[in-house]
Design a protein around this motif. Structure first.
Motif, mmCIF file in Angstrom:
data_model
loop_
_atom_site.group_PDB
_atom_site.id
_atom_site.type_symbol
_atom_site.label_atom_id
_atom_site.label_comp_id
_atom_site.label_asym_id
_atom_site.label_seq_id
_atom_site.Cartn_x
_atom_site.Cartn_y
_atom_site.Cartn_z
ATOM 1 N N ARG A 58 -29.250 126.504 64.320
ATOM 2 C CA ARG A 58 -28.652 125.406 63.540
ATOM 3 C C ARG A 58 -28.797 124.050 64.218
ATOM 4 O O ARG A 58 -28.637 123.021 63.585
ATOM 5 C CB ARG A 58 -27.172 125.692 63.287
ATOM 6 N N VAL A 59 -29.090 124.042 65.513
ATOM 7 C CA VAL A 59 -29.208 122.791 66.254
ATOM 8 C C VAL A 59 -30.647 122.293 66.167
ATOM 9 O O VAL A 59 -31.583 123.022 66.459
ATOM 10 C CB VAL A 59 -28.790 122.998 67.729
ATOM 11 N N LYS A 60 -30.807 121.036 65.755
ATOM 12 C CA LYS A 60 -32.131 120.432 65.578
ATOM 13 C C LYS A 60 -32.238 119.172 66.433
ATOM 14 O O LYS A 60 -31.256 118.463 66.636
ATOM 15 C CB LYS A 60 -32.361 120.057 64.108
ATOM 16 N N PRO A 61 -33.442 118.857 66.932
ATOM 17 C CA PRO A 61 -33.635 117.594 67.664
ATOM 18 C C PRO A 61 -33.262 116.406 66.779
ATOM 19 O O PRO A 61 -33.483 116.412 65.574
ATOM 20 C CB PRO A 61 -35.125 117.591 67.995
ATOM 21 N N GLY A 62 -32.672 115.392 67.401
ATOM 22 C CA GLY A 62 -32.240 114.205 66.679
ATOM 23 C C GLY A 62 -30.767 114.224 66.305
ATOM 24 O O GLY A 62 -30.238 113.223 65.829
ATOM 25 N N MET A 63 -30.099 115.334 66.491
ATOM 26 C CA MET A 63 -28.662 115.407 66.185
ATOM 27 C C MET A 63 -27.875 114.623 67.229
ATOM 28 O O MET A 63 -28.238 114.609 68.407
ATOM 29 C CB MET A 63 -28.171 116.858 66.193
ATOM 30 N N PRO A 64 -26.770 113.999 66.834
ATOM 31 C CA PRO A 64 -25.921 113.306 67.826
ATOM 32 C C PRO A 64 -25.165 114.307 68.703
ATOM 33 O O PRO A 64 -24.993 115.468 68.345
ATOM 34 C CB PRO A 64 -24.964 112.468 66.972
ATOM 35 N N LYS A 65 -24.706 113.813 69.851
ATOM 36 C CA LYS A 65 -23.989 114.670 70.815
ATOM 37 C C LYS A 65 -22.762 115.327 70.181
ATOM 38 O O LYS A 65 -22.483 116.496 70.434
ATOM 39 C CB LYS A 65 -23.548 113.852 72.036
ATOM 40 N N ALA A 66 -22.053 114.584 69.357
ATOM 41 C CA ALA A 66 -20.837 115.122 68.739
ATOM 42 C C ALA A 66 -21.159 116.313 67.838
ATOM 43 O O ALA A 66 -20.423 117.305 67.808
ATOM 44 C CB ALA A 66 -20.121 114.037 67.937
ATOM 45 N N GLN A 67 -22.263 116.241 67.119
ATOM 46 C CA GLN A 67 -22.633 117.340 66.227
ATOM 47 C C GLN A 67 -23.094 118.565 67.022
ATOM 48 O O GLN A 67 -22.794 119.695 66.658
ATOM 49 C CB GLN A 67 -23.727 116.883 65.255
ATOM 50 N N VAL A 68 -23.816 118.335 68.111
ATOM 51 C CA VAL A 68 -24.234 119.446 68.981
ATOM 52 C C VAL A 68 -22.996 120.120 69.571
ATOM 53 O O VAL A 68 -22.908 121.350 69.622
ATOM 54 C CB VAL A 68 -25.190 118.955 70.086
ATOM 55 N N ARG A 69 -22.015 119.318 69.977
ATOM 56 C CA ARG A 69 -20.773 119.876 70.524
ATOM 57 C C ARG A 69 -20.027 120.681 69.459
ATOM 58 O O ARG A 69 -19.448 121.723 69.744
ATOM 59 C CB ARG A 69 -19.882 118.765 71.071
ATOM 60 N N ASP A 70 -20.047 120.225 68.211
ATOM 61 C CA ASP A 70 -19.400 120.960 67.127
ATOM 62 C C ASP A 70 -20.068 122.309 66.888
ATOM 63 O O ASP A 70 -19.397 123.300 66.602
ATOM 64 C CB ASP A 70 -19.417 120.152 65.826
ATOM 65 N N LEU A 71 -21.402 122.362 66.996
ATOM 66 C CA LEU A 71 -22.132 123.598 66.710
ATOM 67 C C LEU A 71 -22.139 124.585 67.876
ATOM 68 O O LEU A 71 -22.038 125.799 67.669
ATOM 69 C CB LEU A 71 -23.574 123.275 66.301
ATOM 70 N N LEU A 72 -22.264 124.075 69.102
ATOM 71 C CA LEU A 72 -22.394 124.963 70.263
ATOM 72 C C LEU A 72 -21.142 125.030 71.125
ATOM 73 O O LEU A 72 -21.039 125.883 71.996
ATOM 74 C CB LEU A 72 -23.578 124.522 71.139
ATOM 75 N N GLY A 73 -20.211 124.127 70.917
ATOM 76 C CA GLY A 73 -19.033 124.069 71.767
ATOM 77 C C GLY A 73 -19.257 123.110 72.917
ATOM 78 O O GLY A 73 -20.347 122.572 73.111
ATOM 79 N N SER A 74 -18.212 122.891 73.689
ATOM 80 C CA SER A 74 -18.331 122.006 74.851
ATOM 81 C C SER A 74 -19.145 122.693 75.930
ATOM 82 O O SER A 74 -18.966 123.883 76.190
ATOM 83 C CB SER A 74 -16.943 121.660 75.400
ATOM 84 N N PRO A 75 -20.047 121.955 76.574
ATOM 85 C CA PRO A 75 -20.854 122.590 77.623
ATOM 86 C C PRO A 75 -20.010 122.956 78.834
ATOM 87 O O PRO A 75 -18.998 122.311 79.123
ATOM 88 C CB PRO A 75 -21.889 121.513 77.960
ATOM 89 N N LEU A 76 -20.425 124.006 79.517
ATOM 90 C CA LEU A 76 -19.706 124.427 80.716
ATOM 91 C C LEU A 76 -19.915 123.414 81.834
ATOM 92 O O LEU A 76 -19.006 123.133 82.602
ATOM 93 C CB LEU A 76 -20.176 125.814 81.158
#
Length: 190
Positions: A58-76
């Protein structure tokens, strides 16, 4: 005489201490057993973000950081010196299964996702659940019903005076009197 008799248990106890091995002569933990007899409980350790193929797709290049965080969760891991890199680390050590460790790296240019580095062994959701499932169902399911042949082979049930069909038709057993149900209910409107 009594002090001598009272000292026998103490002497027996002290004599038994010579049987115990010294700390240096104790065997070490080898494999899964301690002293070759006992399997210790191992604490289940799960750390990081569980990422599956479906989540990463579901994660695609060009997505903002907030959207990546919504899809994958907060990074460790987020590094102060490398703000453009997020590390999604996942490790699990569970008794009865092989330990697992995965690293997914998200690189950003400004606020947009540049690339996502995914390991080749990233499992699908069903594969991940199967890999950590330690419950092994029994191969043979229990038999829940009898066949007609097995039912006919059973002895007939014994009838007693209390279970005769006429007793049920006559009402409750003698000596049992039950109050009417409407006497215990509160009246509406009061």
């Amino acid at each position: 005489m009594r002090p001598l008799l009272a000292s026998f248990p103490l002497l027996a106890l002290l004599g038994g201490c010579s049987y115990l091995p010294t700390w240096d002569s104790l065997p070490t933990v080898t494999g899964e057993k301690v002293l070759g007899l006992v399997t210790p409980y191992r604490v289940e350790v799960v750390q990081g973000n569980v990422l599956t193929k479906e989540m990463v797709a579901r994660v695609k290049p060009g997505m903002p950081k907030a959207q990546v965080r919504d899809l994958l969760g907060s990074p460790l891991l987020t590094d102060v010196f490398h703000e453009s890199r997020w590390d999604y680390v996942f490790t699990i050590n569970r008794q009865g299964t092989a330990p697992q460790k995965r690293l997914v790296v998200a690189l950003f240019e400004g606020d947009k996702l540049k690339s996502l580095t995914v390991p080749d062994d990233l499992p699908a959701e069903n594969d991940f659940v199967a890999a950590i499932n330690t419950f092994k169902p029994s191969k043979k399911e229990p038999k829940l019903e009898l066949t007609e042949a097995e039912r006919s082979a059973l002895p007939p049930p014994k009838r007693s005076a209390e279970t005769a069909p006429t007793a049920a038709a006559e009402g409750p057993a003698p000596g049992r009197v039950y109050p009417p149900l409407d006497a215990t209910l509160p009246k509406s409107g009061s």
